[in-house]
Design an enzyme around this catalytic site. Structure first.
Site, mmCIF file in Angstrom:
data_model
loop_
_atom_site.group_PDB
_atom_site.id
_atom_site.type_symbol
_atom_site.label_atom_id
_atom_site.label_comp_id
_atom_site.label_asym_id
_atom_site.label_seq_id
_atom_site.Cartn_x
_atom_site.Cartn_y
_atom_site.Cartn_z
ATOM 1 N N ARG A 136 -1.855 12.118 3.641
ATOM 2 C CA ARG A 136 -3.703 11.291 4.722
ATOM 3 C C ARG A 136 -3.461 11.573 5.751
ATOM 4 O O ARG A 136 -2.697 11.397 6.699
ATOM 5 C CB ARG A 136 -2.858 9.665 4.182
ATOM 6 C CG ARG A 136 -3.537 9.255 4.515
ATOM 7 C CD ARG A 136 -3.025 7.680 4.538
ATOM 8 N NE ARG A 136 -3.453 6.837 3.036
ATOM 9 C CZ ARG A 136 -4.009 5.649 2.746
ATOM 10 N NH1 ARG A 136 -5.195 5.525 4.361
ATOM 11 N NH2 ARG A 136 -4.086 5.358 2.096
ATOM 12 N N THR A 140 -9.553 9.742 8.091
ATOM 13 C CA THR A 140 -10.923 9.143 7.064
ATOM 14 C C THR A 140 -9.484 8.988 6.010
ATOM 15 O O THR A 140 -10.148 8.447 4.517
ATOM 16 C CB THR A 140 -11.896 10.590 6.666
ATOM 17 O OG1 THR A 140 -9.741 11.709 5.884
ATOM 18 C CG2 THR A 140 -11.451 11.424 7.320
ATOM 19 N N ASP A 234 10.392 4.609 -3.606
ATOM 20 C CA ASP A 234 10.349 5.749 -1.919
ATOM 21 C C ASP A 234 11.091 6.752 -2.605
ATOM 22 O O ASP A 234 12.655 7.023 -2.101
ATOM 23 C CB ASP A 234 10.299 5.505 -0.731
ATOM 24 C CG ASP A 234 9.228 7.015 -0.040
ATOM 25 O OD1 ASP A 234 9.824 8.255 -0.304
ATOM 26 O OD2 ASP A 234 7.866 7.344 0.679
ATOM 27 N N ASP A 237 12.822 9.155 -0.260
ATOM 28 C CA ASP A 237 13.430 8.369 1.129
ATOM 29 C C ASP A 237 15.250 8.781 0.507
ATOM 30 O O ASP A 237 15.993 8.516 1.185
ATOM 31 C CB ASP A 237 13.283 6.840 1.640
ATOM 32 C CG ASP A 237 12.286 7.061 2.522
ATOM 33 O OD1 ASP A 237 11.331 8.050 2.507
ATOM 34 O OD2 ASP A 237 11.662 5.476 2.790
#
Ligand code: URA
Length: 242
Positions: A136, A140, A234, A237
Site C-alpha cells: 500500500r 495514496t 494474518d 505472520d
C-alpha cells in the site's frame, strides 16, 4: 449475482446417514463461472479448522496449510490444457493417456504467496517461479508495485498466481495487470488461494472474466481492517517467524 452466505451442512463419510454426520460451516457458493471452489470434503474442512484455530502452533499451521496448498495446486493443474498421449506399458499394451501441453510458471505475491511456492514445486519439478511485491502506498493508500522478477518468456507460459488470502483483491488485481502488461493472456492465468472474501472475488471475477480462480473457501466477508472473517488472521505472520 451476489454470493450466497456460508452455511452449515452435514459433512461426513458417505456411508453415514445425514442425521449421523457432524455439521460444519462450508464455503459460500459462488456465482461466477470462472471461480472454482474445492469440494467441501470432511478432510478439507478438518484441515481448514486446524489453520483457522488461533491456538494452532506455527509448525502445525505450516503443515496443514501445506496440505491445503497441495490440494489447490492439484486442482489448478486440472485447468491446464492437455493433449492425447498414447503410451505402451511394460506388458506391451497401449494405454490411451494424456500429457500436459505448454509451459507453466508460478508467480507469488510476496510475502504470503511465497508460502505456496513449495506446494507448486512438489507437483511440478523444476518449475520457474517469479515474484511480485505490492504494498500500500502511504501517500495514496492505493496498492503500489514495488518489485517484480518474472521469467523473461512469461508471455508464453501458463501462470499460476499464488496468494493464500484474497481479501480486498487490490494486490491480486495489480498483479494480474502486471502479468497482462508482460503479455500473458488473461485466460492463461490461474489464481490459487486458500480463503477468499466475497467482495474481493466479485471485483476480481468481474474485472477478469477469462481468468480462473481456484480457492478452498469463500468466507463471510471483511472486517473494518480488511481482514477476512472468520478467516485465520494474518497468514504471513502465522507462517513465517516475525
Ligand atoms: N491477509 C491476511 O493474511 N489475512 C487476512 O485476513 C487478509 C489479508
Amino acid at each position: 449475482m451476489a454470493e450466497k452466505p456460508t452455511s452449515t451442512q452435514c459433512i461426513g463419510p458417505s456411508h453415514r446417514p445425514a442425521g449421523q454426520k457432524p455439521s460444519a460451516t462450508v464455503s459460500a457458493e459462488v456465482a461466477f463461472e470462472n471461480v472454482r471452489v474445492l469440494p467441501q470434503t470432511p478432510q478439507l474442512i478438518a484441515l481448514l479448522s486446524m489453520i483457522r484455530n488461533k491456538n494452532t502452533e506455527r509448525a502445525d499451521f505450516i503443515f496443514y496449510s501445506n496440505r491445503i496448498i497441495r490440494l489447490l495446486v492439484e486442482e489448478g493443474l486440472n485447468h491446464l490444457p492437455v493433449i492425447e498421449h498414447d503410451i505402451t506399458t511394460p506388458v506391451g499394451r497401449t494405454y490411451n493417456g494424456l500429457m500436459f501441453q505448454g509451459k507453466i510458471c508460478g508467480v507469488s505475491i510476496m510475502r504470503a504467496g511465497e508460502a505456496m511456492e513449495q506446494g507448486l514445486r512438489d507437483c511440478c519439478r523444476s518449475v520457474r517461479i517469479g515474484k511480485i511485491l505490492i504494498q500500500r502506498d502511504e501517500d495514496t493508500a492505493q496498492p503500489k508495485l514495488f518489485y517484480d522478477k518474472l521469467p523473461e518468456d512469461i508471455a508464453d507460459r501458463w501462470v499460476l498466481l499464488l496468494d493464500p488470502m484474497f481479501a480486498t483483491g487490490g494486490s491480486a488485481i495489480m498483479a494480474v495487470q502486471v502479468l497482462k502488461a508482460r503479455g500473458v493472456p488473461e485466460d492463461h492465468i490461474l489464481f490459487l488461494n486458500i480463503i477468499a472474501s466475497p467482495e474481493g472475488l466479485k471485483k476480481f471475477a468481474t474485472k477478469f472474466p477469462r481468468l480462473k480462480v481456484v480457492t478452498a473457501f469463500i468466507d463471510q466477508g471483511l472486517d473494518e481492517k480488511n481482514y477476512i472473517i472468520p478467516g485465520l488472521g494474518d497468514f504471513g505472520d502465522r507462517f513465517y517467524t516475525i
